[in-house]
Write an enzyme that holds these catalytic residues in place. Structure first.
Site, PDB file in Angstrom:
ATOM      1  N   THR A 193       0.725  -0.899  -0.142  1.00 45.39           N
ATOM      2  CA  THR A 193       0.075  -0.031  -0.098  1.00 45.39           C
ATOM      3  C   THR A 193       0.886   1.297  -0.016  1.00 45.39           C
ATOM      4  O   THR A 193       1.903   1.385   0.602  1.00 45.39           O
ATOM      5  CB  THR A 193      -0.954   0.058   1.224  1.00 45.39           C
ATOM      6  N   VAL A 194       0.325   2.123  -0.687  1.00 45.74           N
ATOM      7  CA  VAL A 194       1.311   3.411  -0.570  1.00 45.74           C
ATOM      8  C   VAL A 194       0.163   4.642  -0.036  1.00 45.74           C
ATOM      9  O   VAL A 194      -1.244   4.314  -0.271  1.00 45.74           O
ATOM     10  CB  VAL A 194       1.633   4.085  -1.859  1.00 45.74           C
TER      11      VAL A 194
END
Length: 537
Positions: free
Chosen positions: A356-357
Protein backbone atom coordinates in the site's frame (compact mmCIF):
# COMPACT_ATOMS: atom_id res chain seq x y z
CA UNK A 1 -1.94 19.58 19.98
CA UNK A 2 1.61 20.95 20.01
CA UNK A 3 3.17 21.91 16.68
CA UNK A 4 6.49 22.93 18.27
CA UNK A 5 9.34 21.69 16.07
CA UNK A 6 11.42 20.89 19.16
CA UNK A 7 8.99 18.34 20.62
CA UNK A 8 10.90 15.07 20.06
CA UNK A 9 10.64 12.70 23.05
CA UNK A 10 12.20 9.88 20.97
CA UNK A 11 15.08 9.93 18.49
CA UNK A 12 14.00 11.30 15.10
CA UNK A 13 15.77 11.05 11.77
CA UNK A 14 14.13 14.10 10.23
CA UNK A 15 12.99 17.56 11.20
CA UNK A 16 9.37 18.59 10.83
CA UNK A 17 8.78 20.50 7.56
CA UNK A 18 6.99 23.84 7.11
CA UNK A 19 5.40 25.45 4.04
CA UNK A 20 2.64 27.82 3.02
CA UNK A 21 1.59 27.48 -0.63
CA UNK A 22 1.51 23.70 -0.88
CA UNK A 23 2.79 20.42 0.49
CA UNK A 24 2.83 16.79 -0.68
CA UNK A 25 4.03 13.96 1.57
CA UNK A 26 4.50 10.36 0.47
CA UNK A 27 6.87 7.41 0.57
CA UNK A 28 8.77 8.15 -2.67
CA UNK A 29 10.55 11.46 -3.41
CA UNK A 30 9.90 11.57 -7.17
CA UNK A 31 6.15 11.08 -6.65
CA UNK A 32 5.95 13.81 -4.01
CA UNK A 33 7.81 16.24 -6.27
CA UNK A 34 5.51 15.34 -9.18
CA UNK A 35 2.55 16.42 -7.07
CA UNK A 36 4.25 19.66 -6.14
CA UNK A 37 5.00 20.38 -9.81
CA UNK A 38 1.29 20.10 -10.54
CA UNK A 39 0.55 22.59 -7.76
CA UNK A 40 3.03 25.04 -9.27
CA UNK A 41 1.36 24.66 -12.67
CA UNK A 42 -1.92 25.92 -11.22
CA UNK A 43 -3.41 22.68 -9.94
CA UNK A 44 -4.97 22.27 -6.52
CA UNK A 45 -4.42 19.67 -3.79
CA UNK A 46 -6.74 17.22 -5.57
CA UNK A 47 -4.76 17.47 -8.80
CA UNK A 48 -1.54 17.05 -6.82
CA UNK A 49 -2.87 13.95 -5.07
CA UNK A 50 -3.90 12.32 -8.36
CA UNK A 51 -0.54 13.14 -9.95
CA UNK A 52 1.32 11.70 -6.96
CA UNK A 53 -0.85 8.58 -6.88
CA UNK A 54 -0.36 7.94 -10.60
CA UNK A 55 3.37 8.50 -10.25
CA UNK A 56 3.51 6.02 -7.37
CA UNK A 57 2.21 3.26 -9.66
CA UNK A 58 5.42 3.79 -11.65
CA UNK A 59 8.06 4.62 -9.05
CA UNK A 60 6.82 2.28 -6.28
CA UNK A 61 5.27 -0.74 -8.04
CA UNK A 62 6.20 -2.94 -5.07
CA UNK A 63 3.18 -1.51 -3.22
CA UNK A 64 0.61 -0.41 -5.78
CA UNK A 65 -0.22 -0.25 -9.47
CA UNK A 66 -2.76 0.73 -12.10
CA UNK A 67 -4.74 -2.36 -11.07
CA UNK A 68 -5.05 -1.09 -7.48
CA UNK A 69 -7.94 0.00 -5.31
CA UNK A 70 -7.94 3.33 -3.47
CA UNK A 71 -9.81 5.52 -0.97
CA UNK A 72 -9.75 9.28 -0.43
CA UNK A 73 -10.87 11.86 2.13
CA UNK A 74 -11.05 15.29 0.51
CA UNK A 75 -11.45 18.60 2.35
CA UNK A 76 -12.88 21.27 0.04
CA UNK A 77 -14.76 24.47 0.94
CA UNK A 78 -15.12 23.57 4.59
CA UNK A 79 -16.51 20.09 4.01
CA UNK A 80 -15.04 16.59 4.12
CA UNK A 81 -15.90 14.22 1.26
CA UNK A 82 -15.20 10.49 1.05
CA UNK A 83 -14.51 8.45 -2.08
CA UNK A 84 -14.60 4.66 -2.10
CA UNK A 85 -12.42 3.47 -4.99
CA UNK A 86 -12.58 -0.25 -4.27
CA UNK A 87 -14.05 -2.70 -6.77
CA UNK A 88 -16.48 -5.58 -6.54
CA UNK A 89 -16.11 -9.33 -6.99
CA UNK A 90 -16.63 -10.58 -10.56
CA UNK A 91 -20.05 -12.03 -11.36
CA UNK A 92 -18.52 -15.46 -12.04
CA UNK A 93 -16.60 -15.58 -8.76
CA UNK A 94 -18.62 -17.60 -6.25
CA UNK A 95 -17.86 -19.71 -3.19
CA UNK A 96 -18.77 -22.79 -5.22
CA UNK A 97 -16.40 -21.84 -8.04
CA UNK A 98 -13.51 -21.28 -5.63
CA UNK A 99 -14.08 -24.63 -3.92
CA UNK A 100 -14.34 -26.40 -7.27
CA UNK A 101 -10.92 -24.93 -8.05
CA UNK A 102 -9.55 -26.74 -5.00
CA UNK A 103 -9.62 -24.07 -2.29
CA UNK A 104 -11.69 -25.16 0.70
CA UNK A 105 -10.67 -22.85 3.56
CA UNK A 106 -9.76 -19.52 1.92
CA UNK A 107 -9.19 -17.83 -1.41
CA UNK A 108 -5.61 -18.07 -2.69
CA UNK A 109 -3.28 -15.11 -2.30
CA UNK A 110 -1.97 -15.12 -5.87
CA UNK A 111 -3.14 -15.84 -9.39
CA UNK A 112 -6.41 -15.18 -11.20
CA UNK A 113 -8.89 -16.11 -8.45
CA UNK A 114 -8.38 -13.31 -5.88
CA UNK A 115 -8.55 -10.47 -8.43
CA UNK A 116 -11.53 -8.16 -8.00
CA UNK A 117 -12.36 -5.14 -10.17
CA UNK A 118 -9.62 -2.50 -9.76
CA UNK A 119 -11.06 0.83 -8.67
CA UNK A 120 -8.09 3.18 -8.91
CA UNK A 121 -8.27 4.47 -12.52
CA UNK A 122 -11.97 5.24 -12.15
CA UNK A 123 -11.36 6.97 -8.82
CA UNK A 124 -8.66 9.21 -10.33
CA UNK A 125 -11.10 10.26 -13.05
CA UNK A 126 -13.93 10.83 -10.56
CA UNK A 127 -11.77 12.97 -8.26
CA UNK A 128 -10.50 15.00 -11.21
CA UNK A 129 -14.00 15.53 -12.57
CA UNK A 130 -15.52 16.69 -9.29
CA UNK A 131 -12.71 18.69 -7.66
CA UNK A 132 -9.72 19.06 -10.01
CA UNK A 133 -8.65 22.27 -11.76
CA UNK A 134 -6.38 20.82 -14.45
CA UNK A 135 -7.22 18.26 -17.18
CA UNK A 136 -6.47 14.65 -16.25
CA UNK A 137 -4.10 14.49 -19.24
CA UNK A 138 -1.89 17.15 -17.69
CA UNK A 139 -2.14 15.67 -14.19
CA UNK A 140 -0.97 12.21 -15.32
CA UNK A 141 1.86 13.52 -17.49
CA UNK A 142 4.61 13.28 -14.81
CA UNK A 143 3.82 9.59 -14.27
CA UNK A 144 3.83 8.96 -18.03
CA UNK A 145 7.24 10.61 -18.40
CA UNK A 146 8.77 8.49 -15.60
CA UNK A 147 7.31 5.33 -17.14
CA UNK A 148 8.72 6.22 -20.57
CA UNK A 149 12.10 7.65 -19.60
CA UNK A 150 12.73 5.60 -16.47
CA UNK A 151 13.88 6.49 -12.97
CA UNK A 152 16.57 5.26 -10.53
CA UNK A 153 15.46 2.92 -7.76
CA UNK A 154 15.50 4.15 -4.16
CA UNK A 155 16.88 1.89 -1.35
CA UNK A 156 13.60 0.70 0.22
CA UNK A 157 12.03 0.15 -3.19
CA UNK A 158 14.97 -1.96 -4.36
CA UNK A 159 14.87 -4.08 -1.19
CA UNK A 160 11.22 -5.01 -1.58
CA UNK A 161 11.55 -5.49 -5.34
CA UNK A 162 14.32 -8.06 -4.88
CA UNK A 163 12.46 -9.73 -2.01
CA UNK A 164 9.35 -10.10 -4.22
CA UNK A 165 11.37 -11.47 -7.15
CA UNK A 166 12.99 -14.12 -4.96
CA UNK A 167 9.63 -15.21 -3.55
CA UNK A 168 7.81 -15.13 -6.88
CA UNK A 169 10.54 -17.16 -8.57
CA UNK A 170 9.64 -19.98 -6.18
CA UNK A 171 5.87 -19.49 -6.14
CA UNK A 172 4.88 -18.49 -9.68
CA UNK A 173 5.04 -21.43 -12.08
CA UNK A 174 2.10 -21.00 -14.47
CA UNK A 175 2.10 -19.17 -17.80
CA UNK A 176 -0.28 -16.57 -16.38
CA UNK A 177 2.63 -15.21 -14.29
CA UNK A 178 5.05 -14.79 -17.20
CA UNK A 179 4.07 -11.13 -17.86
CA UNK A 180 5.02 -10.22 -14.27
CA UNK A 181 8.60 -11.38 -14.88
CA UNK A 182 8.68 -9.78 -18.34
CA UNK A 183 7.56 -6.47 -16.84
CA UNK A 184 9.40 -6.29 -13.53
CA UNK A 185 12.49 -8.44 -14.13
CA UNK A 186 13.14 -8.24 -17.88
CA UNK A 187 15.83 -10.68 -18.98
CA UNK A 188 15.72 -12.27 -15.54
CA UNK A 189 17.41 -9.22 -13.98
CA UNK A 190 16.07 -7.39 -10.95
CA UNK A 191 16.85 -3.64 -10.89
CA UNK A 192 19.16 -2.60 -8.05
CA UNK A 193 19.50 0.58 -5.99
CA UNK A 194 20.29 3.50 -8.27
CA UNK A 195 19.66 1.56 -11.48
CA UNK A 196 17.21 2.88 -14.05
CA UNK A 197 13.93 1.10 -14.76
CA UNK A 198 11.23 2.02 -17.25
CA UNK A 199 7.97 0.52 -18.49
CA UNK A 200 6.76 1.68 -21.94
CA UNK A 201 3.61 -0.42 -21.60
CA UNK A 202 2.81 1.34 -18.33
CA UNK A 203 3.24 4.72 -20.04
CA UNK A 204 0.92 3.68 -22.88
CA UNK A 205 -1.74 2.57 -20.41
CA UNK A 206 -1.55 5.78 -18.38
CA UNK A 207 -1.88 7.83 -21.56
CA UNK A 208 -5.02 5.90 -22.56
CA UNK A 209 -6.50 6.45 -19.10
CA UNK A 210 -5.68 10.16 -19.28
CA UNK A 211 -7.13 10.65 -22.77
CA UNK A 212 -10.39 8.80 -22.04
CA UNK A 213 -10.96 9.74 -18.37
CA UNK A 214 -10.40 6.06 -17.54
CA UNK A 215 -13.09 4.74 -19.93
CA UNK A 216 -10.42 2.78 -21.84
CA UNK A 217 -9.79 0.79 -18.66
CA UNK A 218 -13.42 -0.12 -18.02
CA UNK A 219 -15.03 -0.17 -21.46
CA UNK A 220 -12.38 0.12 -24.18
CA UNK A 221 -9.03 -1.21 -25.30
CA UNK A 222 -7.62 -1.96 -21.85
CA UNK A 223 -10.83 -3.69 -20.74
CA UNK A 224 -10.60 -5.91 -23.82
CA UNK A 225 -7.02 -6.87 -22.99
CA UNK A 226 -7.90 -7.68 -19.38
CA UNK A 227 -10.89 -9.78 -20.45
CA UNK A 228 -8.85 -11.67 -23.04
CA UNK A 229 -6.04 -12.51 -20.62
CA UNK A 230 -8.39 -13.70 -17.87
CA UNK A 231 -10.35 -15.88 -20.27
CA UNK A 232 -7.15 -17.38 -21.64
CA UNK A 233 -5.95 -18.44 -18.18
CA UNK A 234 -9.25 -19.48 -16.57
CA UNK A 235 -9.78 -16.32 -14.53
CA UNK A 236 -13.16 -14.91 -13.53
CA UNK A 237 -12.87 -11.20 -14.27
CA UNK A 238 -14.68 -10.04 -17.44
CA UNK A 239 -15.21 -6.83 -19.37
CA UNK A 240 -18.81 -6.76 -18.12
CA UNK A 241 -17.50 -6.60 -14.53
CA UNK A 242 -15.24 -3.70 -15.40
CA UNK A 243 -18.01 -1.85 -17.22
CA UNK A 244 -20.34 -2.19 -14.23
CA UNK A 245 -17.89 -0.50 -11.84
CA UNK A 246 -18.52 2.98 -10.43
CA UNK A 247 -16.45 4.78 -7.76
CA UNK A 248 -18.73 5.69 -4.86
CA UNK A 249 -18.99 8.95 -2.93
CA UNK A 250 -19.53 8.06 0.73
CA UNK A 251 -20.14 9.90 3.99
CA UNK A 252 -17.07 9.71 6.26
CA UNK A 253 -17.48 8.33 9.79
CA UNK A 254 -15.95 9.80 12.93
CA UNK A 255 -15.60 9.84 16.69
CA UNK A 256 -14.73 12.79 18.88
CA UNK A 257 -11.49 12.19 20.75
CA UNK A 258 -10.63 14.77 23.40
CA UNK A 259 -12.12 17.63 21.40
CA UNK A 260 -10.88 16.54 17.97
CA UNK A 261 -12.97 14.74 15.37
CA UNK A 262 -11.11 11.77 13.89
CA UNK A 263 -12.48 10.80 10.46
CA UNK A 264 -12.26 7.57 8.48
CA UNK A 265 -13.79 6.01 5.38
CA UNK A 266 -16.81 3.83 6.32
CA UNK A 267 -16.88 0.08 5.58
CA UNK A 268 -15.86 -1.77 3.54
CA UNK A 269 -12.69 -0.07 4.88
CA UNK A 270 -11.27 -0.98 8.29
CA UNK A 271 -11.10 2.61 9.59
CA UNK A 272 -14.00 1.67 11.83
CA UNK A 273 -11.51 -0.34 13.92
CA UNK A 274 -9.34 2.69 14.65
CA UNK A 275 -12.40 4.71 15.65
CA UNK A 276 -13.79 2.00 17.94
CA UNK A 277 -10.44 1.65 19.69
CA UNK A 278 -10.19 5.43 20.17
CA UNK A 279 -13.74 5.45 21.53
CA UNK A 280 -12.71 2.84 24.09
CA UNK A 281 -9.51 4.54 25.28
CA UNK A 282 -11.03 8.01 25.55
CA UNK A 283 -12.36 6.77 28.89
CA UNK A 284 -8.78 6.80 30.23
CA UNK A 285 -6.40 9.67 31.04
CA UNK A 286 -2.92 9.09 29.64
CA UNK A 287 -0.49 11.22 31.61
CA UNK A 288 2.82 9.66 30.54
CA UNK A 289 3.75 8.54 27.03
CA UNK A 290 6.42 6.05 28.12
CA UNK A 291 4.20 4.28 30.60
CA UNK A 292 3.45 0.57 30.56
CA UNK A 293 -0.18 1.28 31.42
CA UNK A 294 -0.49 3.67 28.47
CA UNK A 295 0.75 1.00 26.06
CA UNK A 296 -1.26 -1.78 27.70
CA UNK A 297 -4.60 0.01 27.48
CA UNK A 298 -4.07 1.02 23.84
CA UNK A 299 -3.13 -2.55 22.91
CA UNK A 300 -6.11 -4.08 24.70
CA UNK A 301 -8.54 -1.60 23.15
CA UNK A 302 -7.13 -2.25 19.69
CA UNK A 303 -7.48 -6.03 20.13
CA UNK A 304 -11.13 -5.67 21.12
CA UNK A 305 -11.88 -3.35 18.21
CA UNK A 306 -10.01 -5.55 15.74
CA UNK A 307 -11.93 -8.73 16.47
CA UNK A 308 -15.17 -6.78 16.04
CA UNK A 309 -13.92 -5.46 12.72
CA UNK A 310 -12.89 -8.88 11.46
CA UNK A 311 -16.35 -10.21 12.33
CA UNK A 312 -18.53 -7.41 10.98
CA UNK A 313 -16.72 -5.27 8.36
CA UNK A 314 -17.58 -5.94 4.74
CA UNK A 315 -19.67 -4.38 1.98
CA UNK A 316 -22.14 -2.21 3.99
CA UNK A 317 -25.12 -3.95 2.37
CA UNK A 318 -24.01 -7.22 3.99
CA UNK A 319 -23.10 -5.99 7.49
CA UNK A 320 -25.21 -7.41 10.31
CA UNK A 321 -24.51 -4.32 12.48
CA UNK A 322 -23.95 -0.73 11.46
CA UNK A 323 -21.21 1.75 12.30
CA UNK A 324 -23.32 3.72 14.77
CA UNK A 325 -23.80 0.63 16.91
CA UNK A 326 -20.10 -0.20 16.99
CA UNK A 327 -19.13 3.42 17.67
CA UNK A 328 -21.73 4.15 20.35
CA UNK A 329 -20.50 5.34 23.75
CA UNK A 330 -22.61 2.59 25.35
CA UNK A 331 -20.76 -0.13 23.43
CA UNK A 332 -17.37 1.49 24.10
CA UNK A 333 -18.16 1.43 27.82
CA UNK A 334 -18.99 -2.29 27.69
CA UNK A 335 -15.78 -3.11 25.79
CA UNK A 336 -13.74 -0.95 28.19
CA UNK A 337 -14.95 -3.08 31.11
CA UNK A 338 -13.06 -6.03 29.62
CA UNK A 339 -9.69 -4.28 29.98
CA UNK A 340 -7.88 -5.13 33.21
CA UNK A 341 -4.26 -5.35 34.32
CA UNK A 342 -3.53 -8.53 32.35
CA UNK A 343 -3.51 -9.20 28.61
CA UNK A 344 -6.63 -10.91 27.29
CA UNK A 345 -7.42 -13.05 24.27
CA UNK A 346 -10.12 -10.96 22.58
CA UNK A 347 -13.48 -12.15 21.35
CA UNK A 348 -15.99 -10.25 19.19
CA UNK A 349 -18.68 -8.37 21.08
CA UNK A 350 -22.40 -7.98 20.44
CA UNK A 351 -23.23 -4.30 19.90
CA UNK A 352 -26.67 -3.02 20.87
CA UNK A 353 -28.78 -3.59 17.77
CA UNK A 354 -30.65 -0.53 16.10
CA UNK A 355 2.11 -3.83 -0.08
CA UNK A 356 0.00 0.00 0.00
CA UNK A 357 1.02 3.62 -0.60
CA UNK A 358 -0.29 6.63 1.26
CA UNK A 359 -0.03 10.31 0.44
CA UNK A 360 -1.20 13.59 1.92
CA UNK A 361 -1.55 16.78 -0.10
CA UNK A 362 -2.48 20.37 0.70
CA UNK A 363 -2.55 23.65 -1.22
CA UNK A 364 -2.51 27.30 -0.25
CA UNK A 365 -6.25 27.67 -0.72
CA UNK A 366 -7.15 25.33 2.13
CA UNK A 367 -7.88 22.16 0.14
CA UNK A 368 -6.45 18.97 1.66
CA UNK A 369 -6.42 15.32 0.58
CA UNK A 370 -5.82 12.07 2.43
CA UNK A 371 -5.31 9.37 -0.21
CA UNK A 372 -4.37 5.69 -0.07
CA UNK A 373 -3.85 3.21 -2.89
CA UNK A 374 -2.81 -0.43 -2.88
CA UNK A 375 -2.39 -3.72 -4.72
CA UNK A 376 -2.68 -5.32 -1.25
CA UNK A 377 0.20 -7.83 -0.97
CA UNK A 378 3.20 -6.09 -2.51
CA UNK A 379 2.81 -6.32 -6.28
CA UNK A 380 -0.64 -7.86 -5.75
CA UNK A 381 -1.90 -11.04 -7.37
CA UNK A 382 1.17 -11.54 -9.56
CA UNK A 383 -1.07 -11.09 -12.60
CA UNK A 384 0.13 -8.43 -15.06
CA UNK A 385 -1.77 -7.80 -18.28
CA UNK A 386 0.78 -8.30 -21.11
CA UNK A 387 2.24 -5.15 -22.60
CA UNK A 388 0.28 -2.77 -20.36
CA UNK A 389 2.12 -2.56 -17.04
CA UNK A 390 -1.20 -3.22 -15.28
CA UNK A 391 -0.46 -5.20 -12.10
CA UNK A 392 -3.73 -6.53 -10.71
CA UNK A 393 -4.57 -6.43 -7.00
CA UNK A 394 -5.52 -9.52 -4.97
CA UNK A 395 -8.19 -8.05 -2.68
CA UNK A 396 -10.48 -11.05 -3.07
CA UNK A 397 -8.20 -12.99 -0.74
CA UNK A 398 -9.92 -11.26 2.19
CA UNK A 399 -13.34 -12.72 1.39
CA UNK A 400 -14.58 -15.53 3.63
CA UNK A 401 -15.69 -18.87 2.17
CA UNK A 402 -18.09 -19.33 5.08
CA UNK A 403 -21.51 -18.40 3.64
CA UNK A 404 -22.70 -17.35 7.12
CA UNK A 405 -19.91 -14.80 7.62
CA UNK A 406 -20.70 -11.11 7.05
CA UNK A 407 -17.74 -10.96 4.63
CA UNK A 408 -18.72 -14.09 2.70
CA UNK A 409 -17.79 -14.04 -0.99
CA UNK A 410 -20.64 -13.06 -3.31
CA UNK A 411 -20.60 -11.83 -6.92
CA UNK A 412 -20.79 -8.04 -7.12
CA UNK A 413 -19.82 -7.61 -3.45
CA UNK A 414 -16.96 -5.55 -2.05
CA UNK A 415 -14.71 -7.26 0.46
CA UNK A 416 -13.25 -6.16 3.81
CA UNK A 417 -10.55 -3.66 2.84
CA UNK A 418 -7.37 -2.89 4.77
CA UNK A 419 -6.46 0.50 3.24
CA UNK A 420 -7.75 3.56 5.08
CA UNK A 421 -7.06 7.31 4.83
CA UNK A 422 -7.47 9.39 7.98
CA UNK A 423 -8.36 13.03 8.61
CA UNK A 424 -8.48 15.28 11.68
CA UNK A 425 -10.75 18.29 12.31
CA UNK A 426 -11.49 20.47 15.31
CA UNK A 427 -14.64 22.52 15.81
CA UNK A 428 -15.52 22.16 12.14
CA UNK A 429 -12.12 23.30 10.87
CA UNK A 430 -9.58 21.13 9.08
CA UNK A 431 -6.48 20.11 11.01
CA UNK A 432 -5.32 17.84 8.22
CA UNK A 433 -4.77 14.45 6.60
CA UNK A 434 -2.86 11.54 8.09
CA UNK A 435 -2.33 7.89 7.33
CA UNK A 436 -0.18 4.87 8.10
CA UNK A 437 -0.18 2.22 5.38
CA UNK A 438 0.63 -1.45 5.90
CA UNK A 439 -2.11 -4.10 5.80
CA UNK A 440 -3.68 -4.80 9.18
CA UNK A 441 -1.21 -2.41 10.84
CA UNK A 442 -3.16 0.54 9.48
CA UNK A 443 -5.83 1.10 12.17
CA UNK A 444 -3.15 0.40 14.78
CA UNK A 445 -0.93 3.05 13.23
CA UNK A 446 -3.84 5.50 13.09
CA UNK A 447 -4.55 4.99 16.80
CA UNK A 448 -0.90 5.51 17.74
CA UNK A 449 -0.48 8.64 15.60
CA UNK A 450 -3.67 10.19 17.02
CA UNK A 451 -2.66 9.45 20.62
CA UNK A 452 0.88 10.74 20.03
CA UNK A 453 -0.55 13.94 18.54
CA UNK A 454 -3.49 14.71 20.81
CA UNK A 455 -2.59 13.12 24.16
CA UNK A 456 1.14 13.84 24.10
CA UNK A 457 1.41 16.90 21.87
CA UNK A 458 3.92 15.56 19.39
CA UNK A 459 4.54 17.40 16.13
CA UNK A 460 3.90 15.42 12.90
CA UNK A 461 7.44 14.11 12.50
CA UNK A 462 7.81 13.13 16.14
CA UNK A 463 4.39 11.44 16.08
CA UNK A 464 5.55 9.26 13.18
CA UNK A 465 9.02 8.54 14.54
CA UNK A 466 7.82 7.33 17.95
CA UNK A 467 8.31 3.57 18.48
CA UNK A 468 5.34 1.47 17.37
CA UNK A 469 3.69 -1.75 18.42
CA UNK A 470 1.49 -4.12 16.43
CA UNK A 471 -0.99 -6.76 17.60
CA UNK A 472 -1.14 -9.82 15.31
CA UNK A 473 -3.21 -12.49 17.11
CA UNK A 474 -4.14 -13.73 20.56
CA UNK A 475 -1.73 -12.06 22.98
CA UNK A 476 1.11 -11.64 20.49
CA UNK A 477 2.49 -8.11 20.27
CA UNK A 478 5.29 -7.09 17.90
CA UNK A 479 7.36 -4.08 19.01
CA UNK A 480 10.10 -2.00 17.46
CA UNK A 481 13.53 -2.51 18.96
CA UNK A 482 13.83 1.10 20.17
CA UNK A 483 10.76 0.81 22.40
CA UNK A 484 12.04 1.12 25.98
CA UNK A 485 13.14 -2.32 27.29
CA UNK A 486 11.57 -1.80 30.71
CA UNK A 487 8.16 -1.25 29.06
CA UNK A 488 8.55 -4.40 26.96
CA UNK A 489 9.48 -6.37 30.06
CA UNK A 490 6.52 -5.07 32.05
CA UNK A 491 4.13 -5.79 29.16
CA UNK A 492 5.47 -9.34 29.12
CA UNK A 493 4.79 -9.67 32.85
CA UNK A 494 1.21 -8.56 32.17
CA UNK A 495 0.75 -11.53 29.87
CA UNK A 496 1.60 -10.04 26.46
CA UNK A 497 3.61 -12.29 24.17
CA UNK A 498 6.28 -9.77 23.10
CA UNK A 499 8.29 -10.15 19.90
CA UNK A 500 10.97 -7.57 19.08
CA UNK A 501 11.30 -6.85 15.35
CA UNK A 502 14.60 -5.79 13.81
CA UNK A 503 13.03 -4.11 10.74
CA UNK A 504 10.62 -1.18 10.75
CA UNK A 505 8.73 -2.28 7.61
CA UNK A 506 6.00 -4.30 9.38
CA UNK A 507 4.98 -1.23 11.39
CA UNK A 508 3.72 0.73 8.40
CA UNK A 509 4.67 3.92 6.61
CA UNK A 510 2.93 7.15 7.50
CA UNK A 511 2.52 10.75 6.37
CA UNK A 512 0.97 13.75 8.14
CA UNK A 513 0.15 17.33 7.12
CA UNK A 514 -1.38 19.70 9.67
CA UNK A 515 -2.51 23.27 8.97
CA UNK A 516 -2.07 26.06 11.52
CA UNK A 517 -5.58 27.59 11.75
CA UNK A 518 -4.27 31.13 12.37
CA UNK A 519 -1.44 31.49 9.85
CA UNK A 520 -2.38 28.84 7.29
CA UNK A 521 1.16 27.45 7.57
CA UNK A 522 1.45 23.75 6.68
CA UNK A 523 3.38 21.43 8.99
CA UNK A 524 4.43 18.04 7.65
CA UNK A 525 6.02 14.80 8.77
CA UNK A 526 7.08 11.86 6.62
CA UNK A 527 7.96 8.25 7.33
CA UNK A 528 11.51 7.50 8.43
CA UNK A 529 10.93 3.77 7.92
CA UNK A 530 11.00 4.15 4.14
CA UNK A 531 12.16 6.53 1.36
CA UNK A 532 9.73 9.15 2.69
CA UNK A 533 9.75 12.69 1.34
CA UNK A 534 7.89 15.98 1.71
CA UNK A 535 7.74 18.30 -1.29
CA UNK A 536 6.99 21.81 -0.07
CA UNK A 537 6.29 25.22 -1.56
Amino acid sequence: MNLDAHTYPHPSKRNVVYGRKGMVATSQPLAAEAGLDILKKGGNAIDAAIATAACLTVVEPTSNGIGSDCFALVWVDGKLHGLNGSGQAPENLTIEAVKEAGYESELPKFGMIPVTVPGTPGAWAKLSEKFGKLPLKEVLEPAIIYAEEGFPLTPTLAKYWERAYNAYSRLFKGDEFAPWFETFSPGGKVPKVGEMWSSPGHAYTLRLIAETNAKAFYEGELADKIDKFFQKHGGYLRKEDLKAYRPEWVTPINVNYRGYDVWEIPPNGQGLIALEALNIIKGYDFTHMDSTDTYHKQIEAMKLAFVDGMKYITDPASMSVDCKQLLSDEYAKERRKLIGEEAITPEPGKPPMGGTVYLAAADGEGNMVSFIQSNYMGFGSGIVIPGTGIAMQNRGHNFSLDPKHDNALKPGKKTYHTIIPGFLTKEGQAVGPFGVMGGFMQPQGHLQVVVNTIDFGLNPQAALDAPRWMWSEGKKIHIERHLAPHIAEELSRRGHDIKVELEGGPFGRGQIIWRDPKSGVLIGGTESRTDGHIAVW
